[in-house]
Enzyme design. Structure first.
Site, PDB file in Angstrom:
ATOM      1  CD  GLU A  18      11.697 -24.942 -52.385  1.00  0.00           C
ATOM      2  OE1 GLU A  18      12.738 -24.269 -52.483  1.00  0.00           O
ATOM      3  OE2 GLU A  18      10.853 -25.008 -53.302  1.00  0.00           O
ATOM      4  CD  GLU A  37      11.296 -19.278 -57.009  1.00  0.00           C
ATOM      5  OE1 GLU A  37      11.865 -18.873 -58.043  1.00  0.00           O
ATOM      6  OE2 GLU A  37      11.909 -19.873 -56.095  1.00  0.00           O
TER       7      GLU A  37
HETATM    8  C1  XIL Z   1      17.582 -25.516 -55.969  1.00  0.00           C
HETATM    9  C2  XIL Z   1      18.321 -26.843 -55.842  1.00  0.00           C
HETATM   10  O1  XIL Z   1      18.403 -27.178 -54.479  1.00  0.00           O
HETATM   11  C3  XIL Z   1      19.688 -26.764 -56.460  1.00  0.00           C
HETATM   12  O2  XIL Z   1      20.312 -28.037 -56.482  1.00  0.00           O
HETATM   13  C4  XIL Z   1      19.609 -26.210 -57.881  1.00  0.00           C
HETATM   14  O3  XIL Z   1      20.904 -26.018 -58.386  1.00  0.00           O
HETATM   15  C5  XIL Z   1      18.845 -24.897 -57.899  1.00  0.00           C
HETATM   16  O4  XIL Z   1      17.581 -25.074 -57.303  1.00  0.00           O
HETATM   17  N1  XIL Z   1      13.567 -22.578 -54.836  1.00  0.00           N
HETATM   18  C6  XIL Z   1      13.090 -23.751 -55.362  1.00  0.00           C
HETATM   19  C7  XIL Z   1      13.985 -24.920 -55.485  1.00  0.00           C
HETATM   20  O5  XIL Z   1      11.875 -23.838 -55.616  1.00  0.00           O
HETATM   21  O6  XIL Z   1      13.657 -25.707 -56.599  1.00  0.00           O
HETATM   22  C8  XIL Z   1      15.438 -24.504 -55.563  1.00  0.00           C
HETATM   23  O7  XIL Z   1      16.247 -25.688 -55.549  1.00  0.00           O
HETATM   24  C9  XIL Z   1      15.772 -23.576 -54.422  1.00  0.00           C
HETATM   25  C10 XIL Z   1      14.937 -22.334 -54.481  1.00  0.00           C
END
Ligand code: XIL
Length: 358
Positions: A251, A146
């Site tokens: 994701e 990001e």
């Molecule tokens: C999220 C997790 O799923 C949560 O448990 C945590 O509280 C916050 O982060 N982008 C990413 C991930 O790259 O690492 C994030 O994961 C979601 C957004």
């Protein structure tokens, strides 16, 4: 016998990992409870249904490197060992990110913000320690997560403010130094936004021109019911493909709830209202059908681009543990992933398996 096997498969008994074997890796993000194997049903699903795993949180800077001179390896060691035991690919998420990172990273002994030299040195120590520890065991790393805003400008993170855009190059160089054979990725959300994918394509070209290794771009793919559109998603795949860039869906989830926000910056929060949490009791059939269709439409697109998509990872094993229940509004009841709250595989998975021709 052949007939029996075929009918079992067409009934959807096959796993996604098996079905996608010749297309892409099919992964899941797992939490610390799951890494520790607390729930045997989940342990079995993780092993059987997926060909790759990634840590949902425990390899992030804040967890794995909570203080300058202290690393916390226990959970990360366990997920790497679990992947080896299960014969699954393990990837690392994530080395450099503006979120979930201890503030110590940016503060010097005098209590003031660190100089560029000190920050670069801390990045080096951080990356060499982590990537070095799992050398040869973790297939690839989300090196930087990001770094861009949705308009394609560099995010004004502390890394950027202190080191300028070169922090990205340094991160890739350190990671490569620590494990020359590891794949290295850039990862971001809202990759369907033209300004963002243009910026990412330009970054990849710049990194390559500077002699850096970069193997793929991760599109987080946290989706809602209306956004992103299929067209925008396909256009973004085309752009990356035309630029010779491999893609990872890192994701994936599709929130079924109304959403005030289509990005995935974890700092973005909205207040809870009942209207924004409409399916506590039940999901109307028409909405469920719409979600199913959206999953299948997106999955069909992943298959169409499987020549360049190397992995599809779902962000969470089941609806109960999904982070979407708490993002971008805390305390809602969402249904965004492929297994339900009782760890039952959703019907849509059988359809995905059937769609995945060999
Ligand atoms: C999220 C997790 O799923 C949560 O448990 C945590 O509280 C916050 O982060 N982008 C990413 C991930 O790259 O690492 C994030 O994961 C979601 C957004």
């Amino acid at each position: 016998m052949m007939f029996l096997l075929a009918s079992v498969h067409s009934m959807g008994q096959k796993t996604l990992a098996e079905a996608t074997k010749n297309k892409f890796l099919f992964g899941v993000a797992i939490n610390v409870q799951q890494i520790k194997g607390i729930n045997p049903v989940e342990t079995k699903l993780i092993k059987n249904e997926f060909s790759a795993i990634v840590a949902e949180n425990c390899m992030k800077p804040e967890q794995i490197h909570p203080e300058e001179n202290r690393f916390y390896w226990d959970d990360a060691d366990k997920i790497v060992a679990l992947g080896e035991k299960n014969k699954q690919v393990v990837t690392g998420h994530c080395l450099i990110w503006h979120s979930q990172i201890g503030n110590w990273f940016f503060v010097g002994k005098n209590g003031k913000e660190v100089s560029p030299e000190v920050l670069k040195e801390r990045m080096r120590t951080h990356i060499l320690a982590i990537v070095g520890r799992y050398k040869g065991r973790v297939k690839g790393w989300d090196v930087v997560n990001e770094a861009f805003e949705d308009d394609g400008s560099y995010r004004k993170s502390k890394f950027y403010n202190i080191l300028g855009k070169d922090f990205i190059k340094y991160a890739f160089q350190f990671a490569h130094q620590a494990d020359p054979n590891a794949e290295l990725y850039y990862n971001d959300y809202s990759m369907d936004s033209p300004a963002k994918y243009d910026a990412v394509v330009a970054l990849v070209k710049e990194l390559k021109a500077a002699g850096c290794r970069i193997d793929a771009v991760g599109s987080q793919s946290h989706m809602q019911m209306e956004s992103p559109t299929l067209e925008a998603t396909e256009t973004s795949f085309k752009k990356l493909k035309d630029a010779g860039i491999k893609i990872l869906i890192t994701e994936w989830d599709i929130s079924i709830l109304p959403s005030p926000y289509s990005g995935a910056n974890i700092a973005t929060r909205f207040n809870y209202t009942k209207e924004m949490d409409p399916y506590r009791e039940a999901i109307p059939d028409s909405i469920q059908q719409k979600w199913n269709k959206r999953v299948l439409d997106m999955y069909a697109l992943f298959l169409k681009y499987s020549d360049v998509i190397e992995r599809v990872t779902v962000w969470g094993l089941n609806d109960k543990v999904s982070w979407m229940n708490n993002f971008p509004i805390r305390g809602r009841k969402d249904f965004p992933v492929l297994f339900d709250r009782n760890n039952q595989r959703k019907s849509v998975v059988d359809k995905m398996i059937i769609m995945t021709k060999h």
